[in-house]
Design an enzyme around this catalytic site. Sequence first.
Site, short mmCIF file in Angstrom:
data_model
loop_
_atom_site.label_atom_id
_atom_site.label_comp_id
_atom_site.label_asym_id
_atom_site.label_seq_id
_atom_site.Cartn_x
_atom_site.Cartn_y
_atom_site.Cartn_z
CD GLU A 66 32.28 43.61 44.74
OE1 GLU A 66 32.31 43.36 43.51
OE2 GLU A 66 33.29 43.72 45.45
CG LEU A 67 28.85 38.23 42.35
CD1 LEU A 67 27.73 37.51 41.64
CD2 LEU A 67 29.44 37.38 43.46
CD GLU A 81 36.59 39.11 37.32
OE1 GLU A 81 36.12 38.03 37.72
OE2 GLU A 81 36.60 40.15 37.99
CB CYS A 88 35.76 43.05 41.58
SG CYS A 88 35.71 44.11 43.00
CE LYS A 147 35.14 29.44 53.06
NZ LYS A 147 36.60 29.36 53.04
CB SER A 157 34.13 33.64 41.15
OG SER A 157 33.63 32.58 41.93
#
Length: 453
Positions: free
Chosen positions: A227-228, A358, A261, A153, A206
Amino acid sequence: MIHAINPATEQRIASYDLHTPAQVGQKLANAAKAQKNWALKPVEERASLLLSLATVLRRNSAAYALLITREMGKPITEAEAEIEKSAVTCEFYARTAPVFLADTPVASNASDSRVVFDPLGVVLAIMPWNYPFWQFIRFAAPALAAGNGALLKHANNVPGCALALEQAFQEAGTPDGLVATLLIEASDVAAVLADERIAAVTLTGSTSVGKLVAAQAGQLMKKQVLELGGSDPFVVLADADIPAAAKAAVKARFSNTGQSCISSKRFIVDASVADQFVAAFCEAATTLKTGNPEDRDTTIGPMARANLRDDIHAQVEKSLQEGARLLLGGKPVAGLGYFYEPTVLDHVTPDMTAATEETFGPVAAIIRAADTEDAIRIANATEFGLGAALWTSDLSAAETLVRRIEAGAVFVNGMVASDARLPFGGIKQSGYGRELGEFGIREFTNIKTLWIG
Ligand code: NDP
């Protein structure tokens, strides 16, 4: 309907029909069936598929790179590098998967006891737009070699990339249905995740979406790798090579137009060298060339979507109101395209927006630290923990300092970057689990004990 918009021109490139629930159901069924057969193949055979995939990626590199650039705006040379890195990673796992997944004998009171690595099943991959090929390949290459299937997705601003990825796996000879793209809305993901044919989920994106997906996967008892976001510190101590640090810092912040990131986001500089660092940093930043991302000399493309540019501008304005000093940029570029000026904020303090949130765009926050202790304290004063860079000429002091920095990776005298050979991932609000390297390929395996009396 999903619309792909070129962020450099704001023009629609193409529109795609969403998959119907029946199509999604068919893809789930095909993937589950294909994965059962795939799991029975020897690991060497599964790994060799990745060599074909690397060939396909390189053969179509120019077309894929252009698609990436048109859909999300990164400079074309960076898009080409993304495809090459994806191909290199496929080759890496083609070589190493049989080694990483070999049975591991462990002495016990059995006549034979071993650890064996079985696949988990079909993994749902929820992926972002910032490295549209790389993010999926770095998960899928090891996951497939380990015997899993994958349903993608992708972010809905890169639907062409999502379909091209599916096609690339087909062209490489992947069994029918084992890897497929779902063109669905974010609101339809929960139903797919809940489907019993999905064994696990990986998400890059996110922290807020990561928490939603993690909560649901937790309820379902499905394995997750998350993995943000990150707010990576780039720490420059008084004894650092300042020109080298400043040059690396500009690359670390502005590559991919700051939308990574692991971009360095907070530049924490010992006050005794801060003026020197800031001057060198700004000088290098002014040489960045903003423009048409399809031009080979462009180094700053547009941001990927209008709302992302709005968000970064709001963060800059808030930080200025809070007392940061603007040295460069600070506003959207007038005209068509979601361009934002490369921006440098000085005298940021750890409580200002540019430091606490961030900043996913071309905005550097310089924070002046009183000394080394203060710099480490500030580096850790964040809810995130993805990567960190430490610049110093005292490598023996660095050995101790790196252990005190709260991050999934610390790079000394270098820029944080992912590398197929090394594990990649975060702690704190940056997520959990690891991708890449030997640790990454084990995430979507059942680490099974085999005991023979
Ligand atoms: P999101 O986290 O919203 O999107 C990432 C992926 O999650 C996309 O595929 C998205 O699909 C999907 N998604 C969104 N909402 C849900 C949901 N409720 N359930 C399941 N899947 C969902 O990131 P954005 O693109 O909106 O970017 C926002 C911020 O996220 C950035 O400013 C940055 O801070 C961070 N980010 C971090 C990345 C990283 O590399 N760690 C990459 C991208 C963003 P869809 O596109 O259809 O919404």
